[in-house]
Design a protein around this motif. Structure first.
Motif, mmCIF file in Angstrom:
data_model
loop_
_atom_site.group_PDB
_atom_site.id
_atom_site.type_symbol
_atom_site.label_atom_id
_atom_site.label_comp_id
_atom_site.label_asym_id
_atom_site.label_seq_id
_atom_site.Cartn_x
_atom_site.Cartn_y
_atom_site.Cartn_z
ATOM 1 N N ILE A 108 11.071 10.245 -11.823
ATOM 2 C CA ILE A 108 11.842 9.527 -12.846
ATOM 3 C C ILE A 108 11.775 10.272 -14.183
ATOM 4 O O ILE A 108 12.787 10.446 -14.854
ATOM 5 C CB ILE A 108 11.321 8.079 -13.011
ATOM 6 C CG1 ILE A 108 11.570 7.289 -11.745
ATOM 7 C CG2 ILE A 108 11.933 7.384 -14.206
ATOM 8 C CD1 ILE A 108 13.023 7.097 -11.384
ATOM 9 N N TYR A 109 10.572 10.706 -14.580
ATOM 10 C CA TYR A 109 10.451 11.453 -15.830
ATOM 11 C C TYR A 109 11.181 12.785 -15.743
ATOM 12 O O TYR A 109 11.799 13.227 -16.711
ATOM 13 C CB TYR A 109 8.977 11.669 -16.197
ATOM 14 C CG TYR A 109 8.321 10.419 -16.737
ATOM 15 C CD1 TYR A 109 8.832 9.769 -17.850
ATOM 16 C CD2 TYR A 109 7.190 9.886 -16.141
ATOM 17 C CE1 TYR A 109 8.246 8.624 -18.350
ATOM 18 C CE2 TYR A 109 6.594 8.738 -16.624
ATOM 19 C CZ TYR A 109 7.128 8.113 -17.722
ATOM 20 O OH TYR A 109 6.548 6.979 -18.207
ATOM 21 N N ALA A 111 4.136 5.586 -5.658
ATOM 22 C CA ALA A 111 4.432 5.341 -7.076
ATOM 23 C C ALA A 111 4.169 6.540 -7.988
ATOM 24 O O ALA A 111 5.016 6.862 -8.817
ATOM 25 C CB ALA A 111 3.678 4.119 -7.570
ATOM 26 N N PRO A 112 3.026 7.249 -7.895
ATOM 27 C CA PRO A 112 2.814 8.375 -8.813
ATOM 28 C C PRO A 112 3.871 9.474 -8.670
ATOM 29 O O PRO A 112 4.373 9.986 -9.671
ATOM 30 C CB PRO A 112 1.426 8.890 -8.440
ATOM 31 C CG PRO A 112 0.743 7.732 -7.792
ATOM 32 C CD PRO A 112 1.821 6.971 -7.100
ATOM 33 N N GLN A 131 0.834 -1.202 0.000
ATOM 34 C CA GLN A 131 0.000 0.000 0.000
ATOM 35 C C GLN A 131 0.871 1.255 0.000
ATOM 36 O O GLN A 131 0.562 2.234 -0.679
ATOM 37 C CB GLN A 131 -0.948 -0.006 1.198
ATOM 38 C CG GLN A 131 -2.059 -1.021 1.075
ATOM 39 C CD GLN A 131 -2.875 -1.172 2.350
ATOM 40 O OE1 GLN A 131 -2.482 -0.714 3.409
ATOM 41 N NE2 GLN A 131 -4.019 -1.842 2.239
ATOM 42 N N ALA A 132 1.966 1.226 0.754
ATOM 43 C CA ALA A 132 2.886 2.372 0.772
ATOM 44 C C ALA A 132 3.533 2.561 -0.600
ATOM 45 O O ALA A 132 3.659 3.690 -1.085
ATOM 46 C CB ALA A 132 3.950 2.173 1.844
ATOM 47 N N LYS A 133 3.927 1.462 -1.236
ATOM 48 C CA LYS A 133 4.509 1.555 -2.581
ATOM 49 C C LYS A 133 3.506 2.153 -3.562
ATOM 50 O O LYS A 133 3.862 2.980 -4.407
ATOM 51 C CB LYS A 133 4.936 0.170 -3.077
ATOM 52 C CG LYS A 133 6.181 -0.364 -2.443
ATOM 53 C CD LYS A 133 6.477 -1.760 -3.018
ATOM 54 C CE LYS A 133 7.558 -2.464 -2.266
ATOM 55 N NZ LYS A 133 7.773 -3.830 -2.771
ATOM 56 N N ALA A 134 2.255 1.712 -3.478
ATOM 57 C CA ALA A 134 1.226 2.221 -4.383
ATOM 58 C C ALA A 134 0.979 3.709 -4.148
ATOM 59 O O ALA A 134 0.717 4.455 -5.088
ATOM 60 C CB ALA A 134 -0.070 1.441 -4.202
#
Length: 131
Positions: A67-68, A60-61, A54-57
């Protein structure tokens, strides 16, 4: 055969009568507590993994945007150099300092080669696991 299964058959029940339930009952209770403890640990592990996912999710955004943000400027710089040199456009593009060239190469490799291949490998693994 498990100890509990063995104690439930005629030989085991006869052993309980010979030894006495006051000796066997604490052993059985200890085994039951051990199994409950193992179950509790397994439940806690699964709950911790769910919380981590859940923390990763949730992160992630924002991480994808980072990263971009890191990957696009070197890609634009590299693309502009390639276009200018290939088609003799004469764009005044400054070369990177020598110490930045390997960094740009690493970012471009991660952004355009490693990331798509990782996605492809995950999709292939998921397909193999379903089959």
């Amino acid at each position: 055969m498990s100890l509990l299964g063995w104690l439930s058959n005629p030989i085991g029940s006869g052993l309980i009568k010979v030894i006495g339930s006051s000796v066997v009952q604490p052993i059985l209770k200890g085994m039951e507590n051990g199994q409950n403890t193992q179950r509790d640990v397994a439940v806690q592990v699964v709950q911790a993994e769910m919380a981590a996912n859940q923390a990763k999710a949730a992160i992630a955004p924002a991480f994808k945007g980072l990263i971009y943000g890191i990957g696009i400027p070197p890609a634009v710089h590299f693309g502009a150099i390639c276009l200018s040199k290939t088609f003799a456009l004469g764009w005044p593009i400054e070369p990177l300092p020598a110490e930045y060239v390997p960094i740009e190469a690493t970012i471009l490799t991660a952004f355009f080669i490693s990331s798509p291949l990782t996605t492809l490998a995950r999709a292939g693994a998921a397909r193999l696991l379903k089959a």
